[in-house]
Design an enzyme around this catalytic site. Sequence first.
Site, PDB file in Angstrom:
ATOM      1  N   GLN A 131       0.801  -1.219   0.000  1.00  0.00           N
ATOM      2  CA  GLN A 131       0.000   0.000   0.000  1.00  0.00           C
ATOM      3  C   GLN A 131       0.842   1.280   0.000  1.00  0.00           C
ATOM      4  O   GLN A 131       0.326   2.340  -0.350  1.00  0.00           O
ATOM      5  CB  GLN A 131      -0.959  -0.009   1.205  1.00  0.00           C
ATOM      6  CG  GLN A 131      -1.981  -1.129   1.117  1.00  0.00           C
ATOM      7  CD  GLN A 131      -2.943  -1.137   2.292  1.00  0.00           C
ATOM      8  OE1 GLN A 131      -2.668  -1.747   3.317  1.00  0.00           O
ATOM      9  NE2 GLN A 131      -4.070  -0.467   2.162  1.00  0.00           N
TER      10      GLN A 131
ATOM     11  N   HIS B 116      -2.059  -5.122 -12.582  1.00  0.00           N
ATOM     12  CA  HIS B 116      -1.560  -4.922 -13.947  1.00  0.00           C
ATOM     13  C   HIS B 116      -2.396  -5.634 -15.000  1.00  0.00           C
ATOM     14  O   HIS B 116      -2.383  -5.264 -16.170  1.00  0.00           O
ATOM     15  CB  HIS B 116      -0.103  -5.401 -14.061  1.00  0.00           C
ATOM     16  CG  HIS B 116       0.867  -4.556 -13.276  1.00  0.00           C
ATOM     17  ND1 HIS B 116       2.096  -5.026 -12.855  1.00  0.00           N
ATOM     18  CD2 HIS B 116       0.783  -3.281 -12.838  1.00  0.00           C
ATOM     19  CE1 HIS B 116       2.724  -4.067 -12.184  1.00  0.00           C
ATOM     20  NE2 HIS B 116       1.946  -3.001 -12.165  1.00  0.00           N
TER      21      HIS B 116
ATOM     22  N   ASP C 296       2.359   0.593  -8.074  1.00  0.00           N
ATOM     23  CA  ASP C 296       3.705   0.679  -8.670  1.00  0.00           C
ATOM     24  C   ASP C 296       4.565   1.731  -7.964  1.00  0.00           C
ATOM     25  O   ASP C 296       5.759   1.526  -7.760  1.00  0.00           O
ATOM     26  CB  ASP C 296       3.622   1.039 -10.160  1.00  0.00           C
ATOM     27  CG  ASP C 296       3.090  -0.118 -10.995  1.00  0.00           C
ATOM     28  OD1 ASP C 296       2.753  -1.172 -10.413  1.00  0.00           O
ATOM     29  OD2 ASP C 296       3.014   0.029 -12.236  1.00  0.00           O
TER      30      ASP C 296
ATOM     31  N   ARG D   7       3.884   0.314  12.822  1.00  0.00           N
ATOM     32  CA  ARG D   7       3.589  -1.021  12.295  1.00  0.00           C
ATOM     33  C   ARG D   7       3.671  -0.974  10.772  1.00  0.00           C
ATOM     34  O   ARG D   7       2.929  -0.232  10.132  1.00  0.00           O
ATOM     35  CB  ARG D   7       2.186  -1.459  12.739  1.00  0.00           C
ATOM     36  CG  ARG D   7       1.773  -2.772  12.142  1.00  0.00           C
ATOM     37  CD  ARG D   7       0.326  -3.174  12.429  1.00  0.00           C
ATOM     38  NE  ARG D   7       0.037  -4.303  11.575  1.00  0.00           N
ATOM     39  CZ  ARG D   7      -1.106  -4.521  10.938  1.00  0.00           C
ATOM     40  NH1 ARG D   7      -2.124  -3.708  11.100  1.00  0.00           N
ATOM     41  NH2 ARG D   7      -1.245  -5.568  10.149  1.00  0.00           N
TER      42      ARG D   7
ATOM     43  N   HIS E 189       1.287  -9.165   4.791  1.00  0.00           N
ATOM     44  CA  HIS E 189       0.102  -8.313   4.617  1.00  0.00           C
ATOM     45  C   HIS E 189      -0.318  -8.379   3.145  1.00  0.00           C
ATOM     46  O   HIS E 189      -0.253  -7.395   2.413  1.00  0.00           O
ATOM     47  CB  HIS E 189       0.401  -6.881   5.066  1.00  0.00           C
ATOM     48  CG  HIS E 189      -0.819  -6.031   5.339  1.00  0.00           C
ATOM     49  ND1 HIS E 189      -1.017  -5.356   6.528  1.00  0.00           N
ATOM     50  CD2 HIS E 189      -1.905  -5.735   4.575  1.00  0.00           C
ATOM     51  CE1 HIS E 189      -2.165  -4.675   6.482  1.00  0.00           C
ATOM     52  NE2 HIS E 189      -2.720  -4.892   5.301  1.00  0.00           N
TER      53      HIS E 189
ATOM     54  N   ASN F 255      -1.701 -10.443   8.635  1.00  0.00           N
ATOM     55  CA  ASN F 255      -2.739  -9.443   8.750  1.00  0.00           C
ATOM     56  C   ASN F 255      -4.041 -10.014   8.217  1.00  0.00           C
ATOM     57  O   ASN F 255      -4.136 -10.382   7.049  1.00  0.00           O
ATOM     58  CB  ASN F 255      -2.382  -8.190   7.947  1.00  0.00           C
ATOM     59  CG  ASN F 255      -3.472  -7.129   8.053  1.00  0.00           C
ATOM     60  OD1 ASN F 255      -3.674  -6.553   9.112  1.00  0.00           O
ATOM     61  ND2 ASN F 255      -4.214  -6.903   6.965  1.00  0.00           N
ATOM     62  N   GLU F 256      -5.052 -10.122   9.066  1.00  0.00           N
ATOM     63  CA  GLU F 256      -6.423 -10.430   8.667  1.00  0.00           C
ATOM     64  C   GLU F 256      -6.597 -11.682   7.800  1.00  0.00           C
ATOM     65  O   GLU F 256      -6.978 -11.596   6.625  1.00  0.00           O
ATOM     66  CB  GLU F 256      -7.031  -9.226   7.936  1.00  0.00           C
ATOM     67  CG  GLU F 256      -7.024  -7.963   8.772  1.00  0.00           C
ATOM     68  CD  GLU F 256      -7.791  -6.803   8.134  1.00  0.00           C
ATOM     69  OE1 GLU F 256      -8.072  -6.860   6.927  1.00  0.00           O
ATOM     70  OE2 GLU F 256      -8.110  -5.851   8.857  1.00  0.00           O
TER      71      GLU F 256
ATOM     72  N   ASN G 219      -8.031  -5.911  14.421  1.00  0.00           N
ATOM     73  CA  ASN G 219      -8.307  -4.798  13.503  1.00  0.00           C
ATOM     74  C   ASN G 219      -9.810  -4.589  13.496  1.00  0.00           C
ATOM     75  O   ASN G 219     -10.566  -5.522  13.228  1.00  0.00           O
ATOM     76  CB  ASN G 219      -7.883  -5.132  12.066  1.00  0.00           C
ATOM     77  CG  ASN G 219      -6.381  -5.251  11.901  1.00  0.00           C
ATOM     78  OD1 ASN G 219      -5.627  -5.139  12.865  1.00  0.00           O
ATOM     79  ND2 ASN G 219      -5.948  -5.491  10.682  1.00  0.00           N
TER      80      ASN G 219
ATOM     81  N   TYR H   5     -13.165  -1.800  12.523  1.00  0.00           N
ATOM     82  CA  TYR H   5     -13.633  -0.549  11.913  1.00  0.00           C
ATOM     83  C   TYR H   5     -15.098  -0.251  12.164  1.00  0.00           C
ATOM     84  O   TYR H   5     -15.475   0.895  12.318  1.00  0.00           O
ATOM     85  CB  TYR H   5     -13.388  -0.578  10.386  1.00  0.00           C
ATOM     86  CG  TYR H   5     -11.927  -0.521  10.013  1.00  0.00           C
ATOM     87  CD1 TYR H   5     -11.158  -1.684   9.941  1.00  0.00           C
ATOM     88  CD2 TYR H   5     -11.309   0.690   9.752  1.00  0.00           C
ATOM     89  CE1 TYR H   5      -9.804  -1.634   9.611  1.00  0.00           C
ATOM     90  CE2 TYR H   5      -9.959   0.750   9.416  1.00  0.00           C
ATOM     91  CZ  TYR H   5      -9.214  -0.402   9.346  1.00  0.00           C
ATOM     92  OH  TYR H   5      -7.883  -0.342   9.034  1.00  0.00           O
TER      93      TYR H   5
ATOM     94  N   GLU I 295      -5.408  -1.972  14.102  1.00  0.00           N
ATOM     95  CA  GLU I 295      -5.959  -1.062  13.095  1.00  0.00           C
ATOM     96  C   GLU I 295      -7.290  -0.534  13.580  1.00  0.00           C
ATOM     97  O   GLU I 295      -8.110  -1.288  14.125  1.00  0.00           O
ATOM     98  CB  GLU I 295      -6.199  -1.770  11.746  1.00  0.00           C
ATOM     99  CG  GLU I 295      -4.956  -2.039  10.943  1.00  0.00           C
ATOM    100  CD  GLU I 295      -5.271  -2.631   9.564  1.00  0.00           C
ATOM    101  OE1 GLU I 295      -6.389  -2.418   9.048  1.00  0.00           O
ATOM    102  OE2 GLU I 295      -4.395  -3.324   9.024  1.00  0.00           O
TER     103      GLU I 295
HETATM  104  C1  GBH Z   1      -7.883  -3.433   6.607  1.00  0.00           C
HETATM  105  O1  GBH Z   1      -8.836  -4.265   6.079  1.00  0.00           O
HETATM  106  C2  GBH Z   1      -6.567  -3.744   5.983  1.00  0.00           C
HETATM  107  O2  GBH Z   1      -5.740  -4.469   6.863  1.00  0.00           O
HETATM  108  C3  GBH Z   1      -5.842  -2.564   5.444  1.00  0.00           C
HETATM  109  O3  GBH Z   1      -4.824  -2.978   4.603  1.00  0.00           O
HETATM  110  C4  GBH Z   1      -6.822  -1.651   4.768  1.00  0.00           C
HETATM  111  O4  GBH Z   1      -6.197  -0.606   4.099  1.00  0.00           O
HETATM  112  C5  GBH Z   1      -7.757  -1.128   5.820  1.00  0.00           C
HETATM  113  O5  GBH Z   1      -8.356  -2.149   6.533  1.00  0.00           O
HETATM  114  C6  GBH Z   1      -8.876  -0.239   5.286  1.00  0.00           C
HETATM  115  O6  GBH Z   1      -9.777  -0.943   4.505  1.00  0.00           O
HETATM  116  O7  GBH Z   1     -19.435  -5.055   6.174  1.00  0.00           O
HETATM  117  O8  GBH Z   1     -19.351  -7.428   5.765  1.00  0.00           O
HETATM  118  O9  GBH Z   1     -19.053  -5.903   3.921  1.00  0.00           O
HETATM  119  C7  GBH Z   1     -10.155  -4.075   6.508  1.00  0.00           C
HETATM  120  C8  GBH Z   1     -10.941  -5.260   6.091  1.00  0.00           C
HETATM  121  C9  GBH Z   1     -12.879  -4.389   5.068  1.00  0.00           C
HETATM  122  C10 GBH Z   1     -12.947  -6.422   6.302  1.00  0.00           C
HETATM  123  C11 GBH Z   1     -14.337  -4.332   5.083  1.00  0.00           C
HETATM  124  C12 GBH Z   1     -14.454  -6.355   6.283  1.00  0.00           C
HETATM  125  C13 GBH Z   1     -16.335  -5.370   5.020  1.00  0.00           C
HETATM  126  C14 GBH Z   1     -17.211  -6.269   5.723  1.00  0.00           C
HETATM  127  N1  GBH Z   1     -12.370  -5.114   6.193  1.00  0.00           N
HETATM  128  N2  GBH Z   1     -14.920  -5.620   5.145  1.00  0.00           N
HETATM  129  S1  GBH Z   1     -18.884  -6.145   5.346  1.00  0.00           S
END
Ligand code: GBH
Length: 492
Positions: A41, A61, A73, A98, A143, A187-188, A330, A332, A400
């Site tokens: 990234q 690509h 790239d 990290r 990752h 990662n994940e 992680n 969100y 995260e």
């Molecule tokens: C992380 O992934 C990554 O580790 C990181 O690289 C990335 O840039 C960052 O988050 C931001 O996205 O509501 O069921 O549709 C986050 C992974 C993305 C997993 C959203 C769950 C949607 C679930 N998550 N995804 S849903």
Amino acid sequence: MAFANVVALLCFLATSIFTVEGEVRRFPDTISFGVATASYQVEGAWNVSDKGENIWDRFTHTTDSIRDRSNGDVACDSYNQHRRDIEMLKELGVDYYRFSISWTRILPDGFSNRLSQDGIAYYNTLINDLLEANITPYVTIYHWDLPQRLQDLGGWANPMMADYYTDFAKVAFEAFGDRVKHWLTFNEPWVICYQGYGMIEKAPALDMSGIADYLCGHSLLKAHAKAYHLYDDVYRPTQNGRIGWTLNTNYHEAASQSPADREAAERAMQFELGWFGHPVFSSEGDYSQILKDRVNQKSSEQGYPRSRLPEFTSEEVAYLKGTCDFFGLNHYSTNFVRMPTMALKSSKVSFDDDLGVEKFVDPAWPGSEADWLKVVPWGFRNLLNWIRNSYNSPEIIVFENGFPDRDDKDDVDRINYYNGYMNALLDAMEDGCNVTAYTAWSLMDNFEWSDGYTQRYGLYHVDFNDPMRTRTPKASAMYYKSILETRTIERD
Ligand code: GBH
């Protein structure tokens, strides 16, 4: 006069604890703060020196799967600009950074018989410069940027990957472990397998949900355990570091208190966090009973001779159990879950069909640039408590947490997000959750996988039209900096 001094001191304390806007809460001294990025990234330099091709090079690509048709790239050009990155880390005042290692940058062919001296040198310089700046390196070994040659052999669906991955991890421990004391194997895993093997969302975009995702998860779990044991047996005695991984999950809140909805929410937790969490963190080990039962039952209804979810032997169950020194998370966002009113027909084999629940969000929740990311701070608090209750109060490290904008430096929405989520973090800690570190995603805007550069998670803005990839602090960078400086946050 002593009395006047006491009054002055009390006034000072009162104004520093209670500002006019509201109450201020203090983080305990035991928690440290950082920011995160990942190699593909941010690094760019995708074919510099002898670097080999990885699955994200190939995916960007050769397909049109990236929303803005972009690629990594050049990305943030951190391969050439790590000094600027370190200036930003110093400006923020973080305890740690990290980042991840690009597999084909140090092993061009994927295998460990040939090392790239330039690749090793790049990470050595980064690590040394971080240490010199008094910033602790936290290293993610994997990752998502698998060597393309290993993908050609089946990628994570190939059981041999446990060995190939461990060979790679060994190179990392040998080369950097004298200075790196914080390791993450993966990662994940859920995203790697569900989105990469089950869907077309991420490389390698296999689109074989209900089959390839479970195979991926199975060998990935073994790869993790093997690398953990290698570190534990061979490197920990002299290097004295810690190793774990980081799991992603939404929090799945029951739509109602009915037994059916509560069961549905728990099942969603077990399919997402528990798929990889249960074998490692539960006291009984192995996949959770609910995951095994659901996939087994569906598989037999669908005419498969065996469960689509592979089984672990009892030796493997024991080998996997406890293979993390902490619980990396992680997180969100949050959604509601309910039991479907009518039994869903098993028409299409898929992970989601195996799970068999309905997910939805409250339209009143504030949104973001990502349709899946709603701002629900209380979900974070509930999730941390779910982990505490389900896995016997582990030490939790948040690796995260963050919020996407479109292209914005005056990012009030991100400040609100962090304010809410860091308050929820404190709430959870007051509930008894043992959280020892918190990481903002991300240090700077970067290549957001299939969303390209259209979604930006950075505390620093990056100008991707500028060959210099100029970085500018957003308002949220100054906000995070002030939290780290004062170790306080305003109550929301
Ligand atoms: C992380 O992934 C990554 O580790 C990181 O690289 C990335 O840039 C960052 O988050 C931001 O996205 O509501 O069921 O549709 C986050 C992974 C993305 C997993 C959203 C769950 C949607 C679930 N998550 N995804 S849903």
